[in-house]
Design a protein around this motif. Sequence first.
Motif, PDB file in Angstrom:
ATOM      1  N   LEU A  19       0.826  -1.208   0.000  1.00  0.00           N
ATOM      2  CA  LEU A  19       0.000   0.000   0.000  1.00  0.00           C
ATOM      3  C   LEU A  19       0.862   1.261   0.000  1.00  0.00           C
ATOM      4  O   LEU A  19       0.526   2.242  -0.666  1.00  0.00           O
ATOM      5  N   LEU A  23       0.591   4.206  -2.699  1.00  0.00           N
ATOM      6  CA  LEU A  23       0.398   5.603  -2.301  1.00  0.00           C
ATOM      7  C   LEU A  23       1.481   6.481  -2.913  1.00  0.00           C
ATOM      8  O   LEU A  23       1.208   7.582  -3.405  1.00  0.00           O
ATOM      9  N   GLN A  31       2.225   9.084   3.838  1.00  0.00           N
ATOM     10  CA  GLN A  31       1.094   8.380   4.444  1.00  0.00           C
ATOM     11  C   GLN A  31       1.504   7.242   5.363  1.00  0.00           C
ATOM     12  O   GLN A  31       0.644   6.595   5.966  1.00  0.00           O
ATOM     13  N   ARG A  49     -11.528   1.486   9.398  1.00  0.00           N
ATOM     14  CA  ARG A  49     -11.804   2.904   9.155  1.00  0.00           C
ATOM     15  C   ARG A  49     -11.456   3.738  10.378  1.00  0.00           C
ATOM     16  O   ARG A  49     -11.817   3.396  11.501  1.00  0.00           O
ATOM     17  N   ASP A 166     -10.966   7.414   6.832  1.00  0.00           N
ATOM     18  CA  ASP A 166      -9.800   6.976   6.060  1.00  0.00           C
ATOM     19  C   ASP A 166      -9.509   5.507   6.347  1.00  0.00           C
ATOM     20  O   ASP A 166      -9.777   4.997   7.445  1.00  0.00           O
ATOM     21  N   LEU A 167      -8.926   4.836   5.370  1.00  0.00           N
ATOM     22  CA  LEU A 167      -8.543   3.436   5.525  1.00  0.00           C
ATOM     23  C   LEU A 167      -7.196   3.363   6.247  1.00  0.00           C
ATOM     24  O   LEU A 167      -6.220   3.986   5.825  1.00  0.00           O
ATOM     25  N   VAL A 178      -4.690   5.473   4.096  1.00  0.00           N
ATOM     26  CA  VAL A 178      -5.118   5.733   2.724  1.00  0.00           C
ATOM     27  C   VAL A 178      -6.287   6.720   2.771  1.00  0.00           C
ATOM     28  O   VAL A 178      -7.377   6.364   3.240  1.00  0.00           O
ATOM     29  N   GLN A 180      -9.585   8.782   1.896  1.00  0.00           N
ATOM     30  CA  GLN A 180     -10.781   8.270   1.233  1.00  0.00           C
ATOM     31  C   GLN A 180     -10.828   8.629  -0.247  1.00  0.00           C
ATOM     32  O   GLN A 180     -11.246   7.814  -1.074  1.00  0.00           O
ATOM     33  N   GLU A 183      -8.638   6.216  -2.196  1.00  0.00           N
ATOM     34  CA  GLU A 183      -8.727   4.795  -1.847  1.00  0.00           C
ATOM     35  C   GLU A 183      -8.992   3.892  -3.052  1.00  0.00           C
ATOM     36  O   GLU A 183      -8.324   2.860  -3.229  1.00  0.00           O
ATOM     37  N   VAL A 186      -5.862   3.598  -5.200  1.00  0.00           N
ATOM     38  CA  VAL A 186      -4.788   2.897  -4.495  1.00  0.00           C
ATOM     39  C   VAL A 186      -5.086   1.399  -4.427  1.00  0.00           C
ATOM     40  O   VAL A 186      -4.197   0.564  -4.654  1.00  0.00           O
ATOM     41  N   LEU A 187      -6.327   1.033  -4.143  1.00  0.00           N
ATOM     42  CA  LEU A 187      -6.672  -0.393  -4.078  1.00  0.00           C
ATOM     43  C   LEU A 187      -6.606  -1.039  -5.461  1.00  0.00           C
ATOM     44  O   LEU A 187      -6.228  -2.214  -5.590  1.00  0.00           O
TER      45      LEU A 187
END
Length: 220
Positions: A19, A23, A31, A49, A166-167, A178, A180, A183, A186-187
Amino acid sequence: MTATPTMADLRQTLFSALLSDCLDQVGLRRQAMPSRIRPLDEAKTMVGRARTGAYMEVYHVEEGVNPYDLEIELIDTLKPDEIPVFACSNPARVAPWGELLSTAAQVRGAAGAVMDGCVRDIKAIREMGFPVFHGGIAPLDSKGRARVMAIDVPVECGGVLVSSGDLVFGDADGLVVVPQDAEAEVLRLAAEKLRGEKDTLAALRAGTSLRAVFEKYGIL
C-alpha cells in the motif's frame, strides 16, 4: 480481491509495504507513520476505518469536569471495523490506551487502535488479541496529562494527516493511512501490483536473474 473488497479481504491479501508503494505511485508520499509507531503484536494485521480523537496536553483536572468525556463518547460510538486514532500533542507524556478501552472497543467490533502516544496494560491487551499500534509503552494515565478536545476531526497522528473514514492498514512492517478520496485508485493499483509480485516471485524462484525479472515486470 473481489470487485468490492471487504475488510477481511484486505486483511488477507494486502500488506503495508504494498500500500505504501501504491500511495507513492499516486503522489501521496507521507502516508506511512514513522518507525517508532509499532504494533504490540507483530503477528496481527489491522485494517479498518479511522475514528479520530485529538488529545491536548493539560496539567490539571478542572473540578466537576469529566476528563474522559469525549474519549468515552468516541469509544461508545465505535462501529465494527472502525479504529480509534488518537493524536497526542505530547506523545511521550501520556498513555491514552489500556486494557479497559481495548475491552470496550473489542466488544463493539473495532478493528484495533492507533496512537502516537503510549500504551499501557500491554500483557492484558496481548492476551486479548486486540491489535494496537503505539508510539511507546508507559504507565501514564491521561488524567491530568492530556484530554480529548475533539473527535471526528482531521488530526495529525505520527506526522500523518488522518480523517475519520480513512482506511488504516497496519502490520509488522508499519502503518499506512489511505485517504478516502484516493482509496479506489490505491486499491486498484494494489491489486495490479499484487498480481505482478506473484509473477515476479515465481520467476525468481525459478532461477531467473533479478535484472531480467525487473526488466519484464518492473517490480522490485
